[in-house]
Design a protein around this motif. Structure first.
Motif, PDB file in Angstrom:
ATOM      1  N   LEU A   1       0.869  -1.182   0.000  1.00  0.00           N
ATOM      2  CA  LEU A   1       0.000   0.000   0.000  1.00  0.00           C
ATOM      3  C   LEU A   1       0.904   1.229   0.000  1.00  0.00           C
ATOM      4  O   LEU A   1       1.715   1.409   0.929  1.00  0.00           O
ATOM      5  CB  LEU A   1      -0.920   0.021   1.221  1.00  0.00           C
ATOM      6  N   ALA A   2       0.802   2.032  -1.046  1.00  0.00           N
ATOM      7  CA  ALA A   2       1.653   3.224  -1.175  1.00  0.00           C
ATOM      8  C   ALA A   2       0.851   4.468  -0.824  1.00  0.00           C
ATOM      9  O   ALA A   2      -0.225   4.704  -1.398  1.00  0.00           O
ATOM     10  CB  ALA A   2       2.198   3.329  -2.594  1.00  0.00           C
ATOM     11  N   PHE A   3       1.382   5.244   0.119  1.00  0.00           N
ATOM     12  CA  PHE A   3       0.703   6.462   0.577  1.00  0.00           C
ATOM     13  C   PHE A   3       1.537   7.681   0.179  1.00  0.00           C
ATOM     14  O   PHE A   3       2.763   7.626   0.105  1.00  0.00           O
ATOM     15  CB  PHE A   3       0.533   6.460   2.096  1.00  0.00           C
ATOM     16  N   GLY A   4       0.847   8.767  -0.053  1.00  0.00           N
ATOM     17  CA  GLY A   4       1.549  10.000  -0.383  1.00  0.00           C
ATOM     18  C   GLY A   4       0.697  11.212  -0.075  1.00  0.00           C
ATOM     19  O   GLY A   4      -0.537  11.135  -0.055  1.00  0.00           O
ATOM     20  N   ASP A   5       1.368  12.330   0.190  1.00  0.00           N
ATOM     21  CA  ASP A   5       0.687  13.599   0.419  1.00  0.00           C
ATOM     22  C   ASP A   5       0.558  14.323  -0.909  1.00  0.00           C
ATOM     23  O   ASP A   5       1.332  14.089  -1.846  1.00  0.00           O
ATOM     24  CB  ASP A   5       1.493  14.435   1.412  1.00  0.00           C
ATOM     25  N   GLU A   6      -0.410  15.221  -0.986  1.00  0.00           N
ATOM     26  CA  GLU A   6      -0.611  15.999  -2.196  1.00  0.00           C
ATOM     27  C   GLU A   6      -0.263  17.460  -1.945  1.00  0.00           C
ATOM     28  O   GLU A   6      -0.551  17.996  -0.866  1.00  0.00           O
ATOM     29  CB  GLU A   6      -2.070  15.897  -2.667  1.00  0.00           C
ATOM     30  N   PRO A   7       0.373  18.135  -2.914  1.00  0.00           N
ATOM     31  CA  PRO A   7       0.637  19.570  -2.726  1.00  0.00           C
ATOM     32  C   PRO A   7      -0.663  20.350  -2.675  1.00  0.00           C
ATOM     33  O   PRO A   7      -1.649  19.976  -3.308  1.00  0.00           O
ATOM     34  CB  PRO A   7       1.468  19.947  -3.956  1.00  0.00           C
ATOM     35  N   LYS A   8      -0.659  21.408  -1.900  1.00  0.00           N
ATOM     36  CA  LYS A   8      -1.842  22.249  -1.824  1.00  0.00           C
ATOM     37  C   LYS A   8      -2.079  22.954  -3.155  1.00  0.00           C
ATOM     38  O   LYS A   8      -1.125  23.275  -3.883  1.00  0.00           O
ATOM     39  CB  LYS A   8      -1.679  23.295  -0.723  1.00  0.00           C
ATOM     40  N   VAL A   9      -3.340  23.213  -3.438  1.00  0.00           N
ATOM     41  CA  VAL A   9      -3.662  24.009  -4.616  1.00  0.00           C
ATOM     42  C   VAL A   9      -3.038  25.400  -4.433  1.00  0.00           C
ATOM     43  O   VAL A   9      -3.240  26.051  -3.416  1.00  0.00           O
ATOM     44  CB  VAL A   9      -5.193  24.120  -4.791  1.00  0.00           C
ATOM     45  N   GLY A  10      -2.273  25.841  -5.381  1.00  0.00           N
ATOM     46  CA  GLY A  10      -1.631  27.154  -5.283  1.00  0.00           C
ATOM     47  C   GLY A  10      -0.246  27.125  -4.695  1.00  0.00           C
ATOM     48  O   GLY A  10       0.450  28.149  -4.691  1.00  0.00           O
ATOM     49  N   ALA A  11       0.212  25.939  -4.201  1.00  0.00           N
ATOM     50  CA  ALA A  11       1.549  25.891  -3.598  1.00  0.00           C
ATOM     51  C   ALA A  11       2.631  26.143  -4.644  1.00  0.00           C
ATOM     52  O   ALA A  11       3.572  26.912  -4.412  1.00  0.00           O
ATOM     53  CB  ALA A  11       1.766  24.542  -2.917  1.00  0.00           C
ATOM     54  N   ALA A  12       2.512  25.499  -5.810  1.00  0.00           N
ATOM     55  CA  ALA A  12       3.508  25.715  -6.863  1.00  0.00           C
ATOM     56  C   ALA A  12       3.485  27.154  -7.350  1.00  0.00           C
ATOM     57  O   ALA A  12       4.532  27.760  -7.620  1.00  0.00           O
ATOM     58  CB  ALA A  12       3.252  24.751  -8.025  1.00  0.00           C
ATOM     59  N   ALA A  13       2.279  27.726  -7.461  1.00  0.00           N
ATOM     60  CA  ALA A  13       2.170  29.131  -7.884  1.00  0.00           C
ATOM     61  C   ALA A  13       2.796  30.059  -6.855  1.00  0.00           C
ATOM     62  O   ALA A  13       3.426  31.068  -7.207  1.00  0.00           O
ATOM     63  CB  ALA A  13       0.698  29.495  -8.108  1.00  0.00           C
ATOM     64  N   ALA A  14       2.646  29.733  -5.554  1.00  0.00           N
ATOM     65  CA  ALA A  14       3.254  30.556  -4.505  1.00  0.00           C
ATOM     66  C   ALA A  14       4.770  30.520  -4.588  1.00  0.00           C
ATOM     67  O   ALA A  14       5.446  31.554  -4.445  1.00  0.00           O
ATOM     68  CB  ALA A  14       2.780  30.074  -3.136  1.00  0.00           C
ATOM     69  N   ILE A  15       5.324  29.321  -4.826  1.00  0.00           N
ATOM     70  CA  ILE A  15       6.776  29.195  -4.978  1.00  0.00           C
ATOM     71  C   ILE A  15       7.256  30.035  -6.161  1.00  0.00           C
ATOM     72  O   ILE A  15       8.256  30.763  -6.072  1.00  0.00           O
ATOM     73  CB  ILE A  15       7.163  27.716  -5.170  1.00  0.00           C
ATOM     74  N   ALA A  16       6.535  29.941  -7.282  1.00  0.00           N
ATOM     75  CA  ALA A  16       6.929  30.697  -8.477  1.00  0.00           C
ATOM     76  C   ALA A  16       6.854  32.199  -8.230  1.00  0.00           C
ATOM     77  O   ALA A  16       7.718  32.964  -8.670  1.00  0.00           O
ATOM     78  CB  ALA A  16       6.034  30.302  -9.652  1.00  0.00           C
ATOM     79  N   GLU A  17       5.828  32.634  -7.521  1.00  0.00           N
ATOM     80  CA  GLU A  17       5.654  34.069  -7.264  1.00  0.00           C
ATOM     81  C   GLU A  17       6.751  34.606  -6.357  1.00  0.00           C
ATOM     82  O   GLU A  17       7.302  35.695  -6.600  1.00  0.00           O
ATOM     83  CB  GLU A  17       4.275  34.303  -6.640  1.00  0.00           C
ATOM     84  N   LEU A  18       7.080  33.862  -5.326  1.00  0.00           N
ATOM     85  CA  LEU A  18       8.139  34.299  -4.419  1.00  0.00           C
ATOM     86  C   LEU A  18       9.494  34.278  -5.110  1.00  0.00           C
ATOM     87  O   LEU A  18      10.334  35.150  -4.879  1.00  0.00           O
ATOM     88  CB  LEU A  18       8.153  33.410  -3.173  1.00  0.00           C
TER      89      LEU A  18
END
Length: 766
Positions: A568-585
């Motif tokens: 059973l493989a588990f994983g977390d998901e990035p928040k909506v907007g997290a990648a956009a926040a990184i790009a903006e900063l």
């Protein structure tokens, strides 16, 4: 207008907030602070001109007696101790329904207008000079009745061996009035000397007008606090408890207790923080979090007092009331920020301490200089009066607090709570942003990504069996298994598993349909001696991809050995907007880091999805909770200003060590409350995009502070020499002085139009 009452029972022990009436400039602030700090037991006193309030910290002692001494100290300093209610009433209730502070202005205009009329006539060649006795009759009430407040405050300043705005106005206008009386008395019968009654009357009227306009503008800067306070409903529909109450009762919200169940009808505001126990609806939480979209609420979901109920009637079990509610904490945070002083204010306080004495010396030198050039006494005196009038330090005292109030207020409207002015001022210097991973950049709720069944084993059967084994567990991975089973509409009976045992840090064991099962980590499987066989390579590959891998294994009859059923493989998901926040900063030139306790593989996999550059050292993995603060300390080396963004209890030390800590609040409260208290800024939505918004409002607020201080100093730097050289009359000087205060507050109010920056779509991943 102050934002706190003197009888607020929700104030923390040892802290007293009190309103102060009659303050007009930075010198007043300094004098009140000195008077308060002299009182026994007072460890700290901060006075805010924009809110007309003081915050006093008391060390031990009798609180009622301390409050009485503080009130007396304020009064002895020449000012009036007030509660918020009294100030509100003074601001809005008066003769004929007009605000009380506008009446002196209207009377002053009526009496001064005939004195100004001859000046207007001179522009058109007319000579409408009023008789001397009529000028005296019009100007004297303005000077000594409307201007009485200046004499009272000026006298108190002299007794305290300090100076203030009122002292300058009183000396200047009295000199103009007395000179006019002297010239009138000396004039021969039939002569009409040039008198200066209009200067004294108009200056006082202009100062009163400026203070009224300033008060109106200052009331707008506290609109955020009033808007938050208005969210509190007054009544709640309390459901019967089956014992004392047998029917629904409408009670005051203050009477609610934790555990009470209240009914909230469509369109009403939730009376307190609580949990939905019956019904479903949507909640408008925009005034608390800045999120415009309604939030669905089902049974078991938390609701926040003050938010607006949507279309459904629901029953809510009260969880927190009074000062412990989210709304009360938000109001307290905003009030704390608005009551505090920014570090830059120290410069203003130092200037204010010597400003008035220096101006008095300049006015005296101005008069002596003009006399030395052979100028008549009356003209030299008028030039000195102009210096006194234009140099009033009102704008200096308002420059910083007005901008802070406007900035923190509009930030709170959009879900950004700034705890103190120091955090606001430092945040604009930030060049490094460090994110906690789980719950900050990611959802923080693991999902079951895939099931890799052993040959001959059915995947659906594996999921149903694993869900039965985990039905009684509250572990995040167990909840992920149950969520996946529910998503496939698989029936899971709560008692399907027997003899379930949780093995700390490893997994769980139990019996399902007569078969002994183990579900846990790869390390535990190795300890149990389980050979994964063909699943071993796949397990290693999933780990390298960043997944958390568990194994479901069954024990052979008789307990002779274990066989793997599935991975059973588990994983977390990035928040909506997290990648956009990184790009903006990144576009803003920030150094970026992700700090995680996960293994290197999991951290690198998430960093790739977010757009972080592991090759540049932006991923710091396998960090123990207690070591996060040390990581932040290392990032600060070399003079970098670091903001740490986190959400949990284990982030609190790192938030405290960072130059600025930003805590992401969860709608359910809980562990993030600790992070909120450790952080200087709290983001009421778990949205990484709000980090850039918080830094933006910080930069804009500090920019307004600098603009205000520049104009406040510029008025005096330019105005005093012009007045001393004879280019400004007392009337023009009075108008310029009034304009300086109004312009400073109006400039700060421009911050109320701020909105979070428009979001750009993230660019391609590197």
């Amino acid at each position: 207008m102050n934002t706190m009452t003197t009888t607020d029972t929700s104030q923390p022990p040892g802290r007293i907030d009190i309103g102060i009436g009659g303050m007009t400039c930075a010198s007043c602030v300094l004098r009140v602070e000195k008077a308060l700090k002299k009182q026994p037991g007072v460890s700290e006193a901060t006075v805010n001109l924009a809110t007309e309030s003081a915050r006093v910290l008391i060390e031990g002692g009798d609180a009622p007696a301390s409050l009485a001494r503080i009130k007396r100290a304020v009064r002895d300093a020449g000012y009036e101790p007030r509660s918020m209610d009294a100030i509100e009433e003074a601001a809005v209730v008066g003769w004929l329904g007009l605000p009380r502070d506008v009446l002196p202005v209207l009377i002053g205009i009526v009496l001064s207008a005939p004195l100004v009329l001859p000046m207007v006539g001179d522009l058109f060649g007319g000579h409408w000079m009023l008789p001397a006795w009529m000028q005296f009759v019009l100007a004297t009430p303005v000077q000594f009745v409307l201007g009485a407040r200046f004499y009272r405050a000026g006298w108190h300043a002299l007794k305290a061996r300090t100076g203030n705005m009122e002292l300058l106005v009183a000396i200047g206008t009295t000199a103009a009035w007395a000179l006019s009386v002297w010239l009138w008395w000396r004039a021969a019968a039939g002569d009409m000397p040039h008198l200066y009654f209009e200067a004294s009357a108009v200056v006082i009227t202009l100062v009163l007008l400026g203070k009224w306009l300033e008060a109106r503008a200052k009331r707008q800067t506290t609109s955020a606090i009033r808007a938050l306070q208005s969210l509190r409903p007054e009544r709640a529909h309390l459901l019967p408890d089956g014992l004392v109450r047998t029917e629904i009762t409408d009670v005051a919200v203050d009477e609610l207790l934790p555990g009470d169940v209240v009914r909230v009808l469509p369109g009403e505001r939730f009376a307190a923080d609580g949990t939905v126990v019956q019904g479903s609806t949507q909640a408008d939480e925009s005034m608390l979090t800045g999120e415009a979209m309604p939030v669905p609420k089902e049974v078991g979901d938390g609701v926040t007092g003050g938010s607006l109920n949507g279309e459904g009637a629901v029953e809510v079990k009260v969880r927190a009331i009074g000062a412990h509610s989210v709304l009360a904490q938000i109001i307290a945070l905003v009030q704390d920020a608005q009551a505090g002083k920014a570090p830059v204010q120290r410069l203003v306080d130092q200037v204010a301490a010597v400003f008035v004495p220096v101006v008095l010396v300049i006015a005296l030198l101005t008069m002596l200089g003009w006399l030395w050039t052979g100028t008549p006494m009356e003209e030299a005196l008028i030039h000195a009066v102009a210096v006194l009038v234009i140099a009033c330090p009102c704008a200096l005292g308002l420059a910083t607090p007005a901008a802070i109030m406007a900035g923190t207020g509009v930030a709170a409207k959009h879900g950004i709570l700034i705890k103190d002015a120091q955090a606001l001022e430092i945040a604009h210097k930030v060049d490094t942003v460090a994110f906690d991973k789980t719950g900050t950049l990611t959802e923080g709720h693991p999902r079951l990504l895939l099931i890799e069944a052993a040959p001959g084993v059915d995947e659906v059967s594996v999921l149903q069996t694993a869900a039965a084994l985990q039905a009684q567990s509250a572990h995040p991975l167990a909840r992920a298994v149950l969520d996946a089973a529910h998503a496939r509409s698989l029936a899971v009976a709560p008692d399907a598993a027997q003899d379930v045992q949780a093995v700390s840090g490893r997994g769980s064991q139990g019996t399902v349909q007569g078969t002994r099962l183990s579900l846990g980590s790869l390390r535990w499987m190795a300890q149990l001696g389980i050979d994964l066989g063909p699943l071993a390579a796949r397990a290693q590959a999933l780990q390298q991809q960043g997944s958390t891998v568990s194994v479901l294994a069954s024990q052979a009859a008789g307990g002779t050995g274990w066989s793997p059923l599935a991975l059973l493989a588990f994983g977390d998901e990035p928040k909506v907007g997290a990648a956009a926040a990184i790009a903006e900063l990144r576009a803003a030139g920030m150094r970026l880091f992700m700090v995680s306790g996960d293994n290197q593989g999991a951290a690198l996999a998430m960093a790739t999805r977010l757009g972080l550059r592991a090759a540049d050292g932006e991923v710091i993995a396998e960090v123990l909770p207690g070591d996060k603060a040390a990581v932040v300390s290392r990032l600060k080396q070399g003079g970098h200003v670091v903001v740490m963004v986190g959400d949990g209890v284990n982030d609190a030390p790192a938030l405290a060590v960072a130059d600025v800590g930003m805590a992401m609040s969860h709608s359910q409260g809980g562990s993030s409350d600790v992070a909120m208290h450790a952080a200087g800024i709290t983001l009421m939505r778990g949205d990484p995009l709000m980090v850039a918004a918080a830094l933006d409002i910080s930069r804009r607020t500090v920019s307004k502070i600098r603009q205000n201080l520049f104009w406040a100093f510029a008025y005096n730097v330019a105005g005093i020499p012009l007045a001393a050289l004879g280019f400004l009359s007392p009337v023009v000087a009075g108008a310029a002085m009034a304009l300086s205060s109004v312009s400073v507050v109006s400039n700060a109010l421009l911050l109320k139009r701020w909105k979070p920056p428009q979001r750009r779509a993230p660019g391609p991943m590197p």
